[in-house]
Design an enzyme around this catalytic site. Sequence first.
Site, PDB file in Angstrom:
ATOM      1  N   ASN A  88      73.060  58.759   2.208  1.00 20.36           N
ATOM      2  CA  ASN A  88      72.147  57.737   1.998  1.00 20.36           C
ATOM      3  C   ASN A  88      70.692  58.213   2.593  1.00 20.36           C
ATOM      4  OD1 ASN A  88      70.944  54.667   2.655  1.00 20.36           O
ATOM      5  ND2 ASN A  88      70.790  55.678   4.744  1.00 20.36           N
ATOM      6  N   LYS A 121      77.433  69.794  -0.349  1.00 17.03           N
ATOM      7  CA  LYS A 121      78.021  70.893  -0.429  1.00 17.03           C
ATOM      8  C   LYS A 121      78.992  71.082   0.615  1.00 17.03           C
ATOM      9  CE  LYS A 121      77.021  73.947  -3.257  1.00 17.03           C
ATOM     10  NZ  LYS A 121      77.557  74.256  -4.383  1.00 17.03           N
ATOM     11  N   TYR A 157      59.142  59.620  -6.534  1.00 13.26           N
ATOM     12  CA  TYR A 157      60.305  58.839  -5.675  1.00 13.26           C
ATOM     13  C   TYR A 157      61.176  58.744  -6.832  1.00 13.26           C
ATOM     14  CZ  TYR A 157      62.959  55.301  -3.876  1.00 13.26           C
ATOM     15  OH  TYR A 157      64.105  54.749  -3.631  1.00 13.26           O
ATOM     16  N   LYS A 161      65.557  59.849  -7.396  1.00 12.91           N
ATOM     17  CA  LYS A 161      66.390  58.675  -7.178  1.00 12.91           C
ATOM     18  C   LYS A 161      67.261  58.848  -8.805  1.00 12.91           C
ATOM     19  CE  LYS A 161      66.402  58.422  -3.692  1.00 12.91           C
ATOM     20  NZ  LYS A 161      67.424  58.020  -2.665  1.00 12.91           N
TER      21      LYS A 161
END
Length: 266
Positions: A88, A121, A157, A161
Amino acid sequence: MTATRPLALVTGGSSGIGFELAARLAERGHDVAISGQSERVHHAAKELEELGVEAYPFRADAATFDGVEAFWRFVADLGRPINVACLNVGIGVGGAFADTDLDDELRMIAINCAGTVHMAKRVVRAMLDQGSDQGNRRILVVSSVSATTPTPYEPVYGPTKAFGFSFAESIREELREDGIAVTALLPGATASEFHANAGMGDTVFGDNSWKNDRTEVARQGIEALFAGDDHVVGGDEATKRQVVDHRSMSEPEKAARQGAMARPQR
């Protein structure tokens, strides 16, 4: 009791949507390991423990390799299988590209893109190693409605995303046969400190009164994750309609609409 509860990892879990994701998982009976950049992470853990679970806070700088790796080692050292991981943590930088600071934008890329890949990962390999006998394994990647449109006055930004959204859909397909579910959460504008921290207090986004409730956004994300959905738009019907509209609008049209909201009101 702790050993019988599933464990969830939530990056950026000390505030905003991240805290609400952790809380929704706690309500489902998960112990939670959360990261945060400030001392607030410890206060958040105490609030989560009031929901009847164990919370494991860790303070780290998500913009650095060492910070991401340190949180991962902290979780791994708990010696417990990871049932849920919510990737998040993310930040924004608002303003015209010619005016914004390069270092701020490179830090944002480090957190939103490199940090997400780094933690993913570690999580994916750990989940594959522990196998399905340790219970269901789920990964939530928090992207944004901004992934579906150009984002003038947040010109870096939005692409970070979009990276997260595509990344989630990609590893979802890779991990499908291994029984690991991956879901992308695309919140719309959500009432939090996010836009203020991004330097966008003098834009339409600076006003939290019209935005989505972060508790509801998190609830929708967790429900979609446990339903096995590939992605969910987090927010009210107008927010969901916005993403539907984006599929039929041209890129210049979307850019103009987004720019009108994100442009500083000077």
